[in-house]
Design a protein around this motif. Structure first.
Motif, mmCIF file in Angstrom:
data_model
loop_
_atom_site.group_PDB
_atom_site.id
_atom_site.type_symbol
_atom_site.label_atom_id
_atom_site.label_comp_id
_atom_site.label_asym_id
_atom_site.label_seq_id
_atom_site.Cartn_x
_atom_site.Cartn_y
_atom_site.Cartn_z
ATOM 1 N N ARG A 37 0.842 -1.206 0.000
ATOM 2 C CA ARG A 37 0.000 0.000 0.000
ATOM 3 C C ARG A 37 0.877 1.255 0.000
ATOM 4 O O ARG A 37 0.620 2.211 -0.742
ATOM 5 C CB ARG A 37 -0.917 -0.007 1.222
ATOM 6 C CG ARG A 37 -1.902 1.147 1.220
ATOM 7 C CD ARG A 37 -2.705 1.190 2.501
ATOM 8 N NE ARG A 37 -3.651 2.296 2.460
ATOM 9 C CZ ARG A 37 -4.141 2.893 3.534
ATOM 10 N NH1 ARG A 37 -3.750 2.510 4.725
ATOM 11 N NH2 ARG A 37 -4.996 3.863 3.422
ATOM 12 N N ARG A 55 -2.618 -6.289 -4.453
ATOM 13 C CA ARG A 55 -2.977 -5.651 -3.182
ATOM 14 C C ARG A 55 -3.134 -6.708 -2.098
ATOM 15 O O ARG A 55 -2.775 -6.499 -0.944
ATOM 16 C CB ARG A 55 -4.278 -4.857 -3.351
ATOM 17 C CG ARG A 55 -4.659 -4.029 -2.127
ATOM 18 C CD ARG A 55 -5.870 -3.165 -2.423
ATOM 19 N NE ARG A 55 -7.052 -3.965 -2.659
ATOM 20 C CZ ARG A 55 -7.877 -4.388 -1.699
ATOM 21 N NH1 ARG A 55 -7.613 -4.097 -0.432
ATOM 22 N NH2 ARG A 55 -8.942 -5.084 -1.999
ATOM 23 N N ASN A 93 -7.520 -1.627 5.460
ATOM 24 C CA ASN A 93 -6.669 -2.153 4.380
ATOM 25 C C ASN A 93 -5.386 -2.798 4.911
ATOM 26 O O ASN A 93 -4.357 -2.793 4.285
ATOM 27 C CB ASN A 93 -6.302 -1.053 3.378
ATOM 28 C CG ASN A 93 -5.815 -1.637 2.070
ATOM 29 O OD1 ASN A 93 -6.322 -2.665 1.638
ATOM 30 N ND2 ASN A 93 -4.865 -0.986 1.433
#
Length: 338
Positions: free
Chosen positions: A241, A279, A331
């Motif tokens: 990220r 991701r 996240n």
């Protein structure tokens, strides 16, 4: 009264929670990578940006430029975790080791660009030509052979594959006409473009998954130090990220580790990784299958083998990929529960 105040402060000042956890002893961990390439650079970023430290890890990053030596170091316990070409782990596992994939940074090869001499514009023109690789049995050899097969060519009959050396040597050989083609990384393609060497194929267009930047551990390590493995993977997810949102800082780290001064080369590698990094870096099951198909040509053990032996399946966790998941709100890595 003080206890109540501490709880309230923790609720309304998340930074204090970090301060308390940061005061706890760090877990030391040796983690290795197999070659100096931008494809592994998220681990450098996680180190330099303090992400490992934020997750309670004191990580020593080691460069071990031989897959068999790196595998041996992991099996001996000298290296806990590694980012490496997963095909080496698959081969080691077939020989009886407990090396497994717990994640894959991407599902594409770093050597995604088949570059040739100027007289070649179609794949059938590769017949009878000499193609260069870094070394026999390495990732470049494996990828080139698979690409040739996908193009309808027999790598053992239609072309000559020659061990030449690292990419600067292969580029020089290509420019001189000693070889007529080779696979290159995104940063090496920049150099090829400057030399006027044409791109024959972007390997990613074949739609084939490759192993190449895979997170590898031993089952013994996973069983005995699950919390450490989990924190390492959490750090890499956070590192991805950071990587995708902090271009300048990431490129500065890449320059330090790669010792490359040309900003165009660094940026090409960065842009490739931003596009290809997952991701959620789940293990590339398709890449494992492709590797087994290739290995089976010389190793009968790779035929009809249960593919689930090569990646983390359940363990004490009731999840197929227990070390990779992102929380919708933060996240960050969280435990998969089903």
């Amino acid at each position: 009264m003080m206890r109540i105040l501490t709880v309230l402060l923790a609720l309304y000042c998340p930074c204090l929670v970090f301060s308390v956890s940061a005061a706890e002893p760090f877990t030391k961990l040796s983690a290795a990578y197999g070659t100096i390439t931008s494809g592994y650079s998220v681990m450098w970023v996680a180190k330099d940006a303090g992400i490992f430290a934020q997750n309670g890890l004191d990580v020593e990053i080691l460069l071990i430029q031989s897959s068999p030596i790196l595998a041996s170091a992991m099996l001996s316990g000298n290296v806990g975790l590694a980012i490496m070409g997963g095909a080496a782990a698959v081969t080691s596992n077939l020989s009886g080791s407990d090396l497994v994939l717990i994640g894959s940074l991407r599902k594409t090869s770093s050597l995604s660009f088949l570059v040739t001499t100027k007289d070649i514009s179609r794949s059938e023109q590769l017949k009878g030509k000499i193609l260069g690789i870094d070394r026999y049995g390495g990732a470049g050899d494996f990828i080139l052979r698979l690409v040739l097969e996908k193009l309808g060519l027999n790598p053992d009959k239609d072309v000559t594959i020659r061990q030449v050396g690292q990419s600067p040597v292969r580029l020089a050989a290509l420019q001189a006409g000693v070889i007529q083609g080779t696979t290159l990384s995104a940063e090496d393609k920049v150099a090829a473009d400057k030399l006027g060497l044409p791109l024959l194929l972007d390997v990613r267009k074949l739609g084939v998954e490759f192993l190449g930047a895979d997170i590898v551990a031993t089952r013994r390590m996973i069983k005995s130090e699950e919390a450490t493995v989990r924190r390492f993977m959490k750090s890499l997810v956070e590192g991805i990220r950071y990587y995708k949102t902090r271009k300048l800082e990431t490129m500065q780290t890449m320059v330090r580790y790669m010792k490359v001064k040309d900003p165009a080369l660094i940026e090409a590698g960065y842009d490739f990784n931003v596009q290809e990094y997952q991701r959620k870096p789940y293990p590339s099951v398709g890449g494992i299958q492709v590797s087994l198909e290739q290995i089976s040509q010389t190793n009968p053990k790779a035929k009809n083998v249960n593919i689930e032996r090569f990646f983390v399946l359940k363990r004490p966790l009731n999840a197929r990929f227990p070390f990779v998941s992102t929380h919708r709100r933060t996240n960050l890595l969280s435990k998969i529960t089903g």
